[in-house]
Design an enzyme around this catalytic site. Structure first.
Site, PDB file in Angstrom:
ATOM      1  N   HIS A 141       0.658  -1.246  -0.036  1.00 37.69           N
ATOM      2  CA  HIS A 141       0.027   0.011  -0.065  1.00 37.69           C
ATOM      3  C   HIS A 141       0.773   1.209   0.017  1.00 37.69           C
ATOM      4  O   HIS A 141       1.513   1.524   1.049  1.00 37.69           O
ATOM      5  CB  HIS A 141      -0.788   0.112   1.280  1.00 37.69           C
ATOM      6  CG  HIS A 141      -1.835   1.092   1.321  1.00 37.69           C
ATOM      7  ND1 HIS A 141      -2.170   1.586   2.306  1.00 37.69           N
ATOM      8  CD2 HIS A 141      -2.472   1.803   0.263  1.00 37.69           C
ATOM      9  CE1 HIS A 141      -3.106   2.717   2.202  1.00 37.69           C
ATOM     10  NE2 HIS A 141      -3.391   2.761   0.961  1.00 37.69           N
ATOM     11  N   ASN A 191      -4.902   4.121   7.217  1.00 38.17           N
ATOM     12  CA  ASN A 191      -6.460   4.503   7.078  1.00 38.17           C
ATOM     13  C   ASN A 191      -7.208   4.112   8.215  1.00 38.17           C
ATOM     14  O   ASN A 191      -8.101   4.778   8.323  1.00 38.17           O
ATOM     15  CB  ASN A 191      -6.770   3.888   5.766  1.00 38.17           C
ATOM     16  CG  ASN A 191      -6.090   4.579   4.443  1.00 38.17           C
ATOM     17  OD1 ASN A 191      -5.648   5.574   4.594  1.00 38.17           O
ATOM     18  ND2 ASN A 191      -5.971   3.519   3.261  1.00 38.17           N
TER      19      ASN A 191
HETATM   20  N1  CAA Z   1       5.058  14.088  -7.638  1.00 36.84           N
HETATM   21  C1  CAA Z   1       6.565  14.433  -7.246  1.00 36.84           C
HETATM   22  N2  CAA Z   1       6.837  15.439  -6.474  1.00 36.84           N
HETATM   23  C2  CAA Z   1       5.672  16.071  -5.900  1.00 36.84           C
HETATM   24  C3  CAA Z   1       4.350  15.832  -6.058  1.00 36.84           C
HETATM   25  C4  CAA Z   1       4.089  14.694  -6.811  1.00 36.84           C
HETATM   26  N3  CAA Z   1       2.695  14.273  -7.141  1.00 36.84           N
HETATM   27  N4  CAA Z   1       3.442  16.359  -5.035  1.00 36.84           N
HETATM   28  C5  CAA Z   1       4.475  17.328  -4.430  1.00 36.84           C
HETATM   29  N5  CAA Z   1       5.692  17.034  -5.004  1.00 36.84           N
HETATM   30  C6  CAA Z   1       6.951  17.790  -4.171  1.00 36.84           C
HETATM   31  C7  CAA Z   1       7.146  19.120  -4.889  1.00 36.84           C
HETATM   32  O1  CAA Z   1       8.033  19.173  -5.849  1.00 36.84           O
HETATM   33  C8  CAA Z   1       8.150  19.666  -3.316  1.00 36.84           C
HETATM   34  O2  CAA Z   1       9.319  18.963  -3.654  1.00 36.84           O
HETATM   35  P1  CAA Z   1      10.508  19.582  -2.794  1.00 36.84           P
HETATM   36  O3  CAA Z   1      10.279  19.713  -1.387  1.00 36.84           O
HETATM   37  O4  CAA Z   1      11.775  19.190  -3.297  1.00 36.84           O
HETATM   38  O5  CAA Z   1      10.568  21.295  -3.099  1.00 36.84           O
HETATM   39  C9  CAA Z   1       7.422  19.034  -2.222  1.00 36.84           C
HETATM   40  O6  CAA Z   1       6.710  17.552  -3.001  1.00 36.84           O
HETATM   41  C10 CAA Z   1       6.486  19.574  -1.707  1.00 36.84           C
HETATM   42  O7  CAA Z   1       5.397  20.087  -2.631  1.00 36.84           O
HETATM   43  P2  CAA Z   1       4.615  21.634  -2.609  1.00 36.84           P
HETATM   44  O8  CAA Z   1       5.799  22.625  -2.321  1.00 36.84           O
HETATM   45  O9  CAA Z   1       4.106  21.553  -4.133  1.00 36.84           O
HETATM   46  O10 CAA Z   1       3.469  21.633  -1.839  1.00 36.84           O
HETATM   47  P3  CAA Z   1       3.257  21.176  -0.224  1.00 36.84           P
HETATM   48  O11 CAA Z   1       4.362  21.635   0.392  1.00 36.84           O
HETATM   49  O12 CAA Z   1       2.119  21.637  -0.104  1.00 36.84           O
HETATM   50  O13 CAA Z   1       3.311  19.711  -0.412  1.00 36.84           O
HETATM   51  C11 CAA Z   1       2.280  17.465  -0.234  1.00 36.84           C
HETATM   52  C12 CAA Z   1       2.213  18.945  -0.708  1.00 36.84           C
HETATM   53  C13 CAA Z   1       3.386  16.837  -0.245  1.00 36.84           C
HETATM   54  C14 CAA Z   1       1.038  16.653  -0.939  1.00 36.84           C
HETATM   55  C15 CAA Z   1       1.799  17.838   1.387  1.00 36.84           C
HETATM   56  O14 CAA Z   1       0.622  18.728   1.193  1.00 36.84           O
HETATM   57  C16 CAA Z   1       1.351  16.784   2.015  1.00 36.84           C
HETATM   58  O15 CAA Z   1       2.435  15.941   2.402  1.00 36.84           O
HETATM   59  N6  CAA Z   1      -0.025  16.518   2.321  1.00 36.84           N
HETATM   60  C17 CAA Z   1      -0.469  15.225   2.869  1.00 36.84           C
HETATM   61  C18 CAA Z   1      -0.548  14.031   2.041  1.00 36.84           C
HETATM   62  C19 CAA Z   1      -0.755  12.935   2.776  1.00 36.84           C
HETATM   63  O16 CAA Z   1      -1.122  12.895   3.858  1.00 36.84           O
HETATM   64  N7  CAA Z   1      -0.988  11.607   2.015  1.00 36.84           N
HETATM   65  C20 CAA Z   1      -1.297  10.331   2.502  1.00 36.84           C
HETATM   66  C21 CAA Z   1      -2.931  10.475   2.038  1.00 36.84           C
HETATM   67  S1  CAA Z   1      -3.596   8.934   2.539  1.00 36.84           S
HETATM   68  C22 CAA Z   1      -3.075   7.721   1.521  1.00 36.84           C
HETATM   69  O17 CAA Z   1      -2.510   7.943   0.422  1.00 36.84           O
HETATM   70  C23 CAA Z   1      -3.537   6.445   1.853  1.00 36.84           C
HETATM   71  C24 CAA Z   1      -4.760   6.037   1.230  1.00 36.84           C
HETATM   72  O18 CAA Z   1      -4.972   4.884   0.957  1.00 36.84           O
HETATM   73  C25 CAA Z   1      -5.714   6.972   1.086  1.00 36.84           C
END
Ligand code: CAA
Length: 292
Positions: A141, A191
């Protein structure tokens, strides 16, 4: 123990394309499959965009991107899975769809191939039982966005063999991720903890305790979450959030997991979050605008 060099990925959506992305960057051959050319084209566009983002931030070189993209093949149907050492299913979070995929996959697999499901909540033991190789089947996952998130939950079903666990643990490390083992209970670890929090945030909105903006700001600034829970729900997909809550509610038979009626209503409206352009926020303008 299986040496994994080529990976088949079923489903080119948010998760499937993210998994293809990290596998290709780690030097593996990737075969991505979906049910329409449109879905494959969208998946490839997501990979291209996210690798560009990594190039611009200096995380990878332009050459790494070009070589990784060249390692990703895509096709309709499952025939291309025949050469793969591992097939990762990342289709919709719907047990019937997953069962049907595993049935159709059967004639195309090498005898020694492993199967993993990226399910975020469904029983691995039950999914494994629909295949001809439960000992070579396990939950793998990934978290969204896959290129950024460090964790991979590894879930063994009742019949999963030790060699399978070892192979997928080694693969996770080779992808630069951190594996965590979870037992095969509804929604595993992440989750089981995260989605009731998201569901509770929807109840908080439903009961008028706060607006979308105040709930998200409160959790971002008051609990240091990178995203507020409603923003996160839109990011995950409200349909996926609801499906996970239903698995928890039914699988653990406990009313504390009942999905919030407002979450149900948004899904019924088709307002399932970012991918639909509307959820708890409207994404049609330059900046997301709360819908309540
Ligand atoms: N692919 C590659 N790189 C990405 C990316 C992607 N899709 N999205 C963001 N990034 C990178 C950016 O380039 C940036 O890189 P650097 O640190 O090198 O600068 C970094 O991630 C941070 O991105 P941003 O500056 O654009 O934006 P942010 O600081 O707001 O971060 C985020 C975005 C990483 C999504 C952050 O908001 C975050 O961690 N959110 C929570 C995510 C989370 O909780 N995920 C789990 C969800 S639950 C799940 O997935 C399980 C399920 O089964 C439902």
């Amino acid at each position: 123990m299986a040496d994994i060099r080529s990976v088949g990925i079923i489903g080119a959506g948010q998760m499937g394309s993210g998994i293809a992305h990290v596998c290709a960057l780690a030097g593996l051959d990737v075969r991505m499959s979906d049910i329409s050319e449109d879905a494959l084209a969208r998946g490839k566009a997501i990979i291209e965009r996210n690798m560009d983002r990594q190039v611009h931030r200096g995380k990878i070189g332009e050459d790494d991107k070009v070589e990784a993209i060249a390692r990703i093949g895509s096709s309709l149907g499952l025939e291309a899975m025949s050469g793969c050492d591992l097939v990762i299913e990342a289709a919709s979070e719907d047990e019937q769809i997953k069962r049907e995929i595993f049935k159709q996959l059967r004639p195309h697999l090498k005898t020694e191939a492993l199967i993993a499901s990226n399910t975020s909540s469904i029983s691995i033991t039950r999914l494994a039982s629909t295949t001809d190789r439960p000992e070579r089947f396990m939950g793998m996952h990934f978290m969204n966005p896959v290129p950024v998130m460090q964790l991979v939950e590894l879930i063994r079903g009742i019949a999963t063999g030790e060699d399978t666990v070892k192979s997928l643990r080694d693969l996770t490390l080779a992808l630069g991720k951190t594996p965590v083992s979870a037992e095969d209970f509804p929604a595993f670890i992440v989750n089981r903890v995260l989605l009731p929090m998201v569901n509770e945030a929807v109840y908080t909105l439903y009961e008028g305790v706060g607006s979308v903006d105040s709930i998200d700001t409160a959790m971002r600034l008051g609990a240091n979450h990178p995203m507020g829970p409603l923003e996160l729900a839109d990011f995950i997909g409200l349909d996926v959030c609801l499906a996970i809550m239903q698995v928890l509610y039914e699988g653990l038979a406990d009313s504390k997991y009942r999905p919030c009626p407002l979450l149900v209503k948004y899904v019924e409206a088709g307002w399932v979050g970012r991918k639909a352009g509307r959820g708890f926020y409207d994404y049609s303008g330059d900046r997301p605008v709360p819908t309540r």
